[in-house]
Design a protein around this motif. Structure first.
Motif, PDB file in Angstrom:
ATOM      1  N   GLU A  87       0.875  -1.168   0.000  1.00 20.83           N
ATOM      2  CA  GLU A  87       0.000   0.000   0.000  1.00 20.83           C
ATOM      3  C   GLU A  87       0.915   1.221   0.000  1.00 20.83           C
ATOM      4  O   GLU A  87       1.213   1.802   1.041  1.00 20.83           O
ATOM      5  N   SER A  88       1.400   1.609  -1.186  1.00 17.23           N
ATOM      6  CA  SER A  88       2.448   2.623  -1.214  1.00 17.23           C
ATOM      7  C   SER A  88       2.260   3.606  -2.349  1.00 17.23           C
ATOM      8  O   SER A  88       1.542   3.358  -3.312  1.00 17.23           O
ATOM      9  N   GLU A  89       2.951   4.741  -2.199  1.00 14.70           N
ATOM     10  CA  GLU A  89       3.033   5.741  -3.245  1.00 14.70           C
ATOM     11  C   GLU A  89       4.014   5.269  -4.317  1.00 14.70           C
ATOM     12  O   GLU A  89       4.609   4.202  -4.217  1.00 14.70           O
ATOM     13  N   GLN A  90       4.194   6.105  -5.358  1.00 11.28           N
ATOM     14  CA  GLN A  90       5.140   5.801  -6.418  1.00 11.28           C
ATOM     15  C   GLN A  90       6.504   5.446  -5.824  1.00 11.28           C
ATOM     16  O   GLN A  90       7.069   6.206  -5.054  1.00 11.28           O
ATOM     17  N   PRO A  91       7.056   4.269  -6.122  1.00 11.61           N
ATOM     18  CA  PRO A  91       8.306   3.838  -5.497  1.00 11.61           C
ATOM     19  C   PRO A  91       9.509   4.665  -5.958  1.00 11.61           C
ATOM     20  O   PRO A  91       9.504   5.233  -7.042  1.00 11.61           O
ATOM     21  N   GLU A  92      10.512   4.709  -5.097  1.00  8.91           N
ATOM     22  CA  GLU A  92      11.743   5.417  -5.415  1.00  8.91           C
ATOM     23  C   GLU A  92      12.925   4.501  -5.111  1.00  8.91           C
ATOM     24  O   GLU A  92      12.922   3.779  -4.110  1.00  8.91           O
TER      25      GLU A  92
END
Length: 492
Positions: free
Chosen positions: A437-442
């Protein structure tokens, strides 16, 4: 930290009254219960500190008024004469035995007069008093070791400045770090590189480190010389825990580099996690909220007070119904969408040079803080000529445990293959991101490699890349990070 031995001839100087403050004129005597301070000192392993030093620590909390030279000399003589037999006091008029430590107390006053006690931040007066006590006791023991007052003041002020602004989560992670001997073997310490990082000569650095080490050992002795777990935070005030970290910063120069680089990483806005809390409607939701009605299909959800209004004021009820100005109940489910970071960390042999290990751990520490604040999920892998096993950290306890298990034997790999690390990092992110459940990965890469890069921007497929090149230059890698909009630093 090595144990520092204090010569027997200084035992009275360390034990008796410090003769620094004016307790008879201090209002703090009425406001702080000395017994409460003693009780807390016992709880954190400082029960061996003598009551006179405790009094001075209490009175330095707010006023910090220091006695003058004549007053110090008078009190020194009085303190020792009170412990003499009557015959000895007559002889003392000739030999002045009671004045033997006057010069030491004057030096102590000189050292404490310049200490920046305002850097000590505590939740309560008692917490700040305990921190003051640790500093006074350390200054006394340092003088007994023959360290000049101005050096003691400079080193203590340096340590207080370093830890004064530490937040609770930073302290918690720094406490978990292994000893420097675990992070760097003695034969791998590069004083030349450390001197360049600090902008001073290596000769001055070595002398400085030796003095810092003595003061740090004496600092640690104040807390019993034992590192403790910090589960009971009310027992170990944050102000005292900061001083515990300060003693490590003095004794372990690598921690200074680690903290410095971690703060540099914090300065970059683009490197801050994006954390989003959402409340989504759900029939099986575990929470309820009130909102304005949106359609007439929601009439069954009206609050009971609305139906009471229909009986009491029918016209007003119809008006509010026509304008849809009633509140309705709605079941919701909370969804915390965290930032997902994946770090590729270089563990080749060259990472043992200089302070490279600490600089790598600083970036890892920076990201683990985001996990500790429950704002991010972190995955990471070490790499050299191959990419090693993957670690996923979601909880605070996991973050602490990952720090504890670090040691320099990790960094005994082969040559660095940055291209392999980048491509494997992209692959692992793609495999993991659908399950998070995450934002755009970096993607983060920390390396000292200067090899050419053949990874094209299109291969990242929207993944933001952050690059930290430790003590080296790699223009290709920096350009690739800039192309994705990420943070890029070389010569770190």
């Amino acid at each position: 930290m090595t144990q520092v031995h204090v010569a027997r001839k200084f035992r009275d100087f360390i034990r008796f009254h410090t003769h620094i403050t004016y307790p008879e004129s201090s209002e703090r005597r009425q406001q702080i219960n000395t017994a409460e301070v003693v009780k807390k000192l016992d709880a954190i392993g400082m029960g061996h500190v003598h009551v006179p030093i405790i009094w001075d620590g209490v009175h330095l909390v707010d006023e910090g008024r220091l006695a003058g030279a004549n007053e110090i000399e008078r009190r020194v003589r009085l303190t020792y004469r009170m412990r003499m037999w009557k015959i000895a006091t007559w002889i003392d008029e000739v030999f002045s035995w009671s004045a033997r430590d006057v010069e030491l107390y004057l030096q102590l006053a000189q050292a404490l007069r310049e200490v920046d006690f305002e850097h000590i931040k505590g939740r309560t007066d008692v917490d700040r008093a305990i921190a003051n006590i640790a500093i006074i006791a350390t200054a006394k023991r340092s003088l007994a070791q023959g360290i000049p007052p101005d050096t003691i003041t400079w080193q203590i002020n340096w340590a207080l400045k370093q830890v004064g602004g530490l937040e609770a989560d930073e302290v918690e992670l720094l406490e978990c770090l292994p000893d420097e001997s675990m992070l760097k073997s003695a034969d791998k310490i590069d004083h030349e590189q450390m001197a360049r990082d600090r902008g001073i000569s290596s000769i001055a650095l070595v002398d400085n480190i030796d003095t810092r080490g003595k003061i740090a050992s004496l600092f640690a002795d104040c807390f019993g010389g034992v590192r403790r777990e910090t589960e009971k935070k009310e027992t170990h005030p944050l102000s005292v825990r900061r001083l515990d970290v300060a003693s490590r910063l003095l004794a372990e120069p690598g921690m200074e580099a680690l903290l410095r680089i971690s703060r540099i990483a914090n300065e970059y806005v683009a490197f801050q996690p994006r954390f989003e809390k959402k409340m989504t409607p759900a029939v099986d939701g575990d929470q309820t909220r009130m909102r304005m009605m949106q359609s007439y299909d929601e009439l069954p959800k009206l609050a009971p007070a609305a139906w009471a209004l229909k009986v009491a004021a029918p016209k007003y009820f119809r008006y509010r119904l026509a304008t849809k100005s009633f509140m309705v109940r709605e079941k919701i489910k909370r969804s915390d969408k965290k930032q997902f970071f994946y770090a590729m960390l270089d563990r080749s042999k060259s990472m043992q040079q200089g302070e490279r290990i600490y600089k790598l751990l600083a970036i890892l520490l920076n990201r683990l803080r985001a996990v500790g604040r429950r704002e991010a999920i972190l995955g990471y892998s070490f790499f050299d000529s191959v990419v090693h096993e993957e670690v996923i950290v979601r909880e605070v306890a996991e973050a602490r445990e990952e720090i504890r298990r670090m040691h320099y034997e990790f960094f005994t790999g082969d040559d660095t293959d940055i291209n392999l690390a980048l491509r494997e990092g992209i692959k692992r992110i793609k495999n993991l991101v659908d399950d998070q459940e995450s934002e755009q990965p970096e993607l983060i890469i920390v390396t000292d490699g200067d090899h050419g890069i053949n990874v094209r921007p299109e291969e990242l497929k929207g993944i933001m890349l952050h690059v930290f090149v430790v003590e080296e230059q790699n223009d290709d890698l920096i350009k690739l990070a800039h192309h994705t909009g990420g943070v890029a630093l070389d010569g770190l």
